[in-house]
Scaffold this motif. Structure first.
Motif, short mmCIF file in Angstrom:
data_model
loop_
_atom_site.label_atom_id
_atom_site.label_comp_id
_atom_site.label_asym_id
_atom_site.label_seq_id
_atom_site.Cartn_x
_atom_site.Cartn_y
_atom_site.Cartn_z
N PHE A 33 13.81 39.85 -14.82
CA PHE A 33 13.99 40.76 -15.96
C PHE A 33 13.35 40.24 -17.25
O PHE A 33 13.16 40.99 -18.20
N PHE A 34 12.96 38.96 -17.27
CA PHE A 34 12.22 38.45 -18.43
C PHE A 34 10.74 38.78 -18.30
O PHE A 34 10.16 39.48 -19.13
N TRP A 35 10.10 38.30 -17.22
CA TRP A 35 8.67 38.51 -17.05
C TRP A 35 8.34 39.92 -16.60
O TRP A 35 7.20 40.37 -16.79
N GLY A 36 9.29 40.61 -16.03
CA GLY A 36 9.03 41.96 -15.51
C GLY A 36 9.46 43.07 -16.41
O GLY A 36 9.65 44.21 -15.96
N SER A 37 9.62 42.80 -17.71
CA SER A 37 10.10 43.84 -18.64
C SER A 37 9.24 43.98 -19.89
O SER A 37 9.40 44.97 -20.62
#
Length: 449
Positions: free
Chosen positions: A175-179
């Motif tokens: 949810f950090f790199w994919g948002s």
């Protein structure tokens, strides 16, 4: 950040949350409803956190994407037709867009980065060229694909809907790199839609035309940025569809005849799809994959040396497929279970190390409890597990070999993480259920006096 970030972002957040609450009844049931808003919030928080860190403190691709999008935004302000041309350009320089294209190092129809810029430019227009609003739009778009990924897994194995929510939404790296405003957000969101389209259209046989359109669009989005995701996902997905459909044939004789026929058809479709995907990017021609992987790894290892120490070495590459095969076991280990805790050099690597440690301990626990060969038989007998683990292993090999340093590996591996962890949760439930049934069967046997 600019003043507009502080003024406009709360209004856009309120708008998106209002939409989320409005559509929640239509896309959830009594079990999944409780995770919709927390999962949506995790994506928003992840996107904003990445934006704050990399747009205000660090440097990175996210800044470059927004800078290029701002140039297109300015073009719209001076000439609507020029701005529109920059979004839909085929890469040909014409007098109306040349002044703007000359300012963009990533300009070009074949540029993987320029696809992200096109999307960012549309969101920049909708958000009055505000970085945080653009980031929120990326997070929302990514969430839509992650949610359909989750409900697909939950339909397949509803017994572990709680654990599946963790696998899809609440892994920190995902949810950090994919948002944020990055390729990764668009890719993992599109992968979710592609997974959903396969299941809904090819297995459930519902809304087939709509699923075909959704699947083709999702595949095109992924191919525009990271075609290797498709190269890893399409073959096991074709196998998944083949297994599910042949399993549903009630007649044993018909199934025996249909199985080889369906297998030939499936292999033909998969080979055609793979060749078409590879043809879209010459770097992934089968003869060049090994050489390209070596080139990428050498470059990233060089970067890691300059950045002081986040590199890893799993062995020397010779640029051939045979050489890649020899490094496959080490690549799987590094992608799934590293960095180790002591290898973390910064907070984001530390989070990745904690996730990798959890993956390792959970994997070891299941295989130890069940037994290695029994676990393998369970995976082979469950079509969704076959998909999850084959895709995860293929993808782990590709990114483990080509990344070369943990900084990029953390980002590159996020598409496999929901599938691998979901596979572990489903495998754990299947084996526990089988053990429980076996114990009940033993207890139910009549005892001789």
């Amino acid at each position: 950040m600019e003043l507009s970030d502080y003024l406009l972002t709360p209004f856009y957040l309120g708008f998106f949350y209002a939409i989320a609450y409005a559509i929640r009844p239509a896309v959830t049931n009594k079990y999944t409803k409780q995770y919709f808003i927390p999962a949506f919030s995790a994506k928003i928080v992840g996107g904003l956190a990445l934006g704050i860190l990399y747009h205000t403190i660090y440097a990175g691709d996210t800044n470059n994407y927004f800078h290029h999008a701002s140039i297109i935004y300015d073009a719209f302000g001076k000439s609507f037709s020029a701005g529109l041309h920059l979004i839909y350009t085929d890469g040909t320089l014409t007098p109306d867009i040349a002044p703007y294209a000359s300012q963009m190092g990533w300009f070009g129809a074949d540029s993987k980065e320029y696809f992200v810029i096109r999307v960012a430019a549309v969101f920049a227009i909708l958000g009055f060229n505000t970085y945080m609003v653009t980031t929120v739009c990326f997070a929302v778009l990514s969430f839509s694909g992650m949610w359909v990924m989750y409900i697909t897994f939950a339909k397949i194995r509803p017994q572990v809907y709680k654990e599946l929510a963790i696998a899809v939404f609440f892994l920190p790296s995902v949810f950090f790199w994919g948002s944020g405003l990055l390729k990764d957000s668009l890719c993992i969101g599109s992968l979710g839609w592609l997974f959903y389209a396969f299941y809904r259209g090819a297995i459930e046989k519902k809304n087939i035309l709509r699923c075909l359109i959704v699947g083709v669009l999702a595949a095109k989005v992924i191919a525009s940025m990271k075609v290797y995701i498709l190269l890893a996902f399409v073959p096991p997905s074709a196998l998944w569809v083949f297994n599910e459909n042949t399993e549903r044939i009630k007649s044993g004789a018909v199934r025996m005849v249909a199985r080889p026929l369906f297998l030939v058809i499936g292999m033909t479709v998969a080979i055609y799809a793979m060749s078409s995907i590879a043809a879209a990017d010459a770097r992934f021609n089968i003869e060049k994959i090994g050489a390209q992987s070596k080139l990428t790894a050498d470059y990233l290892q060089g970067v890691s040396k300059q950045e002081n120490g986040s590199g890893y070495n799993i062995g020397e590459q010779d640029g051939t497929l045979g050489g890649m095969a020899k490094l496959a076991p080490q690549a799987i280990v590094v992608a799934l279970f590293r960095p180790f805790i002591w290898e973390a050099r910064n907070p984001t690597m530390a989070l990745s190390a904690l996730e990798a440690s959890y993956f390792f301990i959970f994997t070891l626990r299941i295989f130890w409890r069940v037994g290695f060969f029994k676990a393998l038989r369970a995976i082979a007998s469950s079509h969704i597990l076959t998909l999850c683990f084959i895709f995860s292993l293929i993808f782990a090999i590709s990114v483990g070999i080509s990344s070369g340093n943990f900084g990029t590996l953390v980002r590159y591996k996020i598409p496999l993480m929901p599938f691998y962890l979901a596979g572990l949760y489903i495998l754990s439930d299947i084996t526990q259920s089988a053990t429980a049934r076996k114990k009940m069967s033993v207890r139910a046997r009549p005892q001789l006096a």
